[in-house]
Design a protein around this motif. Structure first.
Motif, PDB file in Angstrom:
ATOM      1  N   GLU A 114       0.829  -1.208   0.000  1.00  0.00           N
ATOM      2  CA  GLU A 114       0.000   0.000   0.000  1.00  0.00           C
ATOM      3  C   GLU A 114       0.866   1.261   0.000  1.00  0.00           C
ATOM      4  N   LEU A 115       2.030   1.198   0.627  1.00  0.00           N
ATOM      5  CA  LEU A 115       2.947   2.332   0.574  1.00  0.00           C
ATOM      6  C   LEU A 115       3.395   2.586  -0.862  1.00  0.00           C
ATOM      7  N   ASP A 144      -5.423   2.218  -1.360  1.00  0.00           N
ATOM      8  CA  ASP A 144      -5.904   1.023  -0.678  1.00  0.00           C
ATOM      9  C   ASP A 144      -5.875  -0.138  -1.662  1.00  0.00           C
ATOM     10  N   VAL A 145      -5.193  -1.222  -1.309  1.00  0.00           N
ATOM     11  CA  VAL A 145      -5.058  -2.375  -2.198  1.00  0.00           C
ATOM     12  C   VAL A 145      -5.758  -3.571  -1.564  1.00  0.00           C
ATOM     13  N   THR A 170       2.217  -7.064  -5.875  1.00  0.00           N
ATOM     14  CA  THR A 170       0.864  -6.783  -5.382  1.00  0.00           C
ATOM     15  C   THR A 170       0.488  -5.325  -5.616  1.00  0.00           C
ATOM     16  N   ALA A 171       1.460  -4.442  -5.495  1.00  0.00           N
ATOM     17  CA  ALA A 171       1.209  -3.020  -5.723  1.00  0.00           C
ATOM     18  C   ALA A 171       1.134  -2.669  -7.202  1.00  0.00           C
ATOM     19  N   SER A 172       1.684  -3.527  -8.042  1.00  0.00           N
ATOM     20  CA  SER A 172       1.805  -3.235  -9.466  1.00  0.00           C
ATOM     21  C   SER A 172       0.441  -3.132 -10.140  1.00  0.00           C
ATOM     22  N   ASP A 231      -1.370  -9.464   5.276  1.00  0.00           N
ATOM     23  CA  ASP A 231      -1.769  -8.057   5.164  1.00  0.00           C
ATOM     24  C   ASP A 231      -1.333  -7.236   6.372  1.00  0.00           C
ATOM     25  N   ARG A 232      -0.376  -7.759   7.132  1.00  0.00           N
ATOM     26  CA  ARG A 232       0.121  -7.029   8.294  1.00  0.00           C
ATOM     27  C   ARG A 232       1.065  -5.906   7.864  1.00  0.00           C
ATOM     28  N   PRO A 233       1.363  -4.952   8.760  1.00  0.00           N
ATOM     29  CA  PRO A 233       2.205  -3.811   8.398  1.00  0.00           C
ATOM     30  C   PRO A 233       3.617  -4.204   7.965  1.00  0.00           C
TER      31      PRO A 233
END
Length: 405
Positions: A133-134, A139-140, A331-333, A376-378
């Protein structure tokens, strides 16, 4: 954030029993796999992790006696000295400090990667967001990531075909292997694999051996002919069919064949990857462990998306910590295509035993049917098992050797 401590550990996992793999004109010895774990702590007690490990070419350029142990020492001393105590407000602050040290390009890129990944792990933990997500700045909702099985190292044609069929039963839809030559056997190998797995499984060919055969390395005409013959078996891509940074050869090959080409893992830096992307390759294979971390690879992902004719698919050939890092990137792509999953083990499906690959994490990854469900943890979202520091002490010497007859 202010970095207060950097600890870097050089680890080794002996390959037992020792492996000897014949190829066209010689054989390859596999002794061990090395891994470098970086632990970065901030002044407020937060801890970030990163996989590290420079390529042998980068280390030889800088160290008289090149080893992962000397790379770990460089990270923990000279590079740490440039970062500890500094206020780090953005990843660019880290890369600027390391670039001021005037390291060779490839080593600089790999050193930046370590601290860029650790920074993102720390940043995510601080703000309570996963790294993906960063990177995406949105929001993903992550879907399971499709992975291709990366195995097949220097076997006879039937060995590859058997391995591919076993991997297909495990739920993977794609299989990558490393041919060992000679050319006629390379053709027979892909023919047998396609015959065994049918049309339901994609086939990738990692052809780096073709230019590592010493006096028997294939010339351009042989490579072109091979690709034209292999095209009949519908390969997903041919990876590194010519030497890295031989951009002219890539351009000529792209113009001469319709077979998709892939490459990039051996490039010195993101700039090298960008240059490779201009040659006509279809898939660009950067790696957050080698190409300036998330920051360097994310810039390349955006460039590929803007171009529209090339897809970024990360290289990943190490531990599960590296797998997770590259998984965040994909995942961010905006395209989220494929993730490389190296298959280790002593059974038919595995290349060779490498238990450290899994042992480095306390977190059990959700891997099933050829897919990874990313936590999905930080931060990176996983717990690192620091007991590997004691369980896998560094072993001197090369991890692999090519012997030419």
């Amino acid at each position: 954030m202010r970095i207060s401590e950097v600890s870097v550990y050089s680890l080794s996992c002996p390959i037992e029993p020792k492996q000897v793999r014949p190829f066209y004109g010689g054989f390859r010895r596999l002794h061990k796999r090395d891994f470098v774990l970086a632990v970065v702590e901030t002044a407020d007690g937060a801890v970030g992790y990163a996989p590290a490990g420079a390529s042998s070419s980068a280390m030889r350029e800088y160290f008289e006696d090149a080893s992962h142990d000397s790379f770990a020492d460089l990270l923990e001393t000279r590079i740490a000295d440039a970062i500890i105590g500094e206020e780090i407000d953005a990843p660019g602050d880290i890369s600027a400090a390391i670039r001021n040290l005037d390291l060779p390009t490839k080593l600089e890129s790999e050193a930046i990667s370590v601290f860029d990944v650790a920074y993102h792990d720390l940043w995510g933990k601080r703000v309570g967001e996963p790294v993906y997500e960063l990177l995406a700045d949105r929001d993903v909702q992550p879907e399971p990531l499709d992975m291709y099985a990366s195995a097949g190292m220097y076997m006879d044609p039937e060995g590859y075909a058997e391995q591919a069929s076993v991997i297909a039963v495990r739920g993977f839809d794609a299989y990558k292997y490393r041919p060992a030559g000679p050319p006629e056997e390379d053709i027979e190998t892909v023919r047998r694999i396609r015959e065994r797995v049918g049309d339901e499984m994609e086939i990738m060919i990692d052809a780096h051996t073709w230019w590592k055969l010493g006096e028997r390395s294939y010339d351009f005409q042989q490579v072109e002919q091979l690709l034209n013959e292999i095209e009949a078996y519908d390969p997903y891509w041919i990876e590194e069919p010519v030497q890295p940074a031989d951009y002219d050869a890539y351009e000529r090959l792209a113009a001469a064949t319709d077979v998709p080409l892939a490459g990039g893992e051996s490039e010195d830096s993101p700039a090298g990857l960008k240059r490779l992307s201009e040659t006509g390759v279809d898939y660009l294979q950067g790696d957050v462990r080698h190409h300036c971390g998330f920051t360097g690879c994310w810039e390349l992902i955006e460039a590929c998306a803007d171009d529209g004719s090339i897809t970024f698919v990360p290289h990943n050939f190490g531990t599960h910590l590296g797998l997770v890092a590259n998984a965040h990137l994909i995942t961010a792509s905006p395209e989220s295509p494929l993730l490389e999953y190296p298959v280790f083990g002593s059974d038919v499906a595995g290349m060779y035993p490498f238990p450290l690959a899994e042992d480095v994490l306390s977190t059990d990854l959700d891997i099933a049917d050829g897919q990874l469900r990313l936590p999905d943890r930080p931060g990176l979202g996983v717990e690192v098992n620091e007991s590997v520091i004691e369980n896998y002490p560094h072993v001197d010497g090369p991890w692999t050797e090519f012997v030419y007859e």
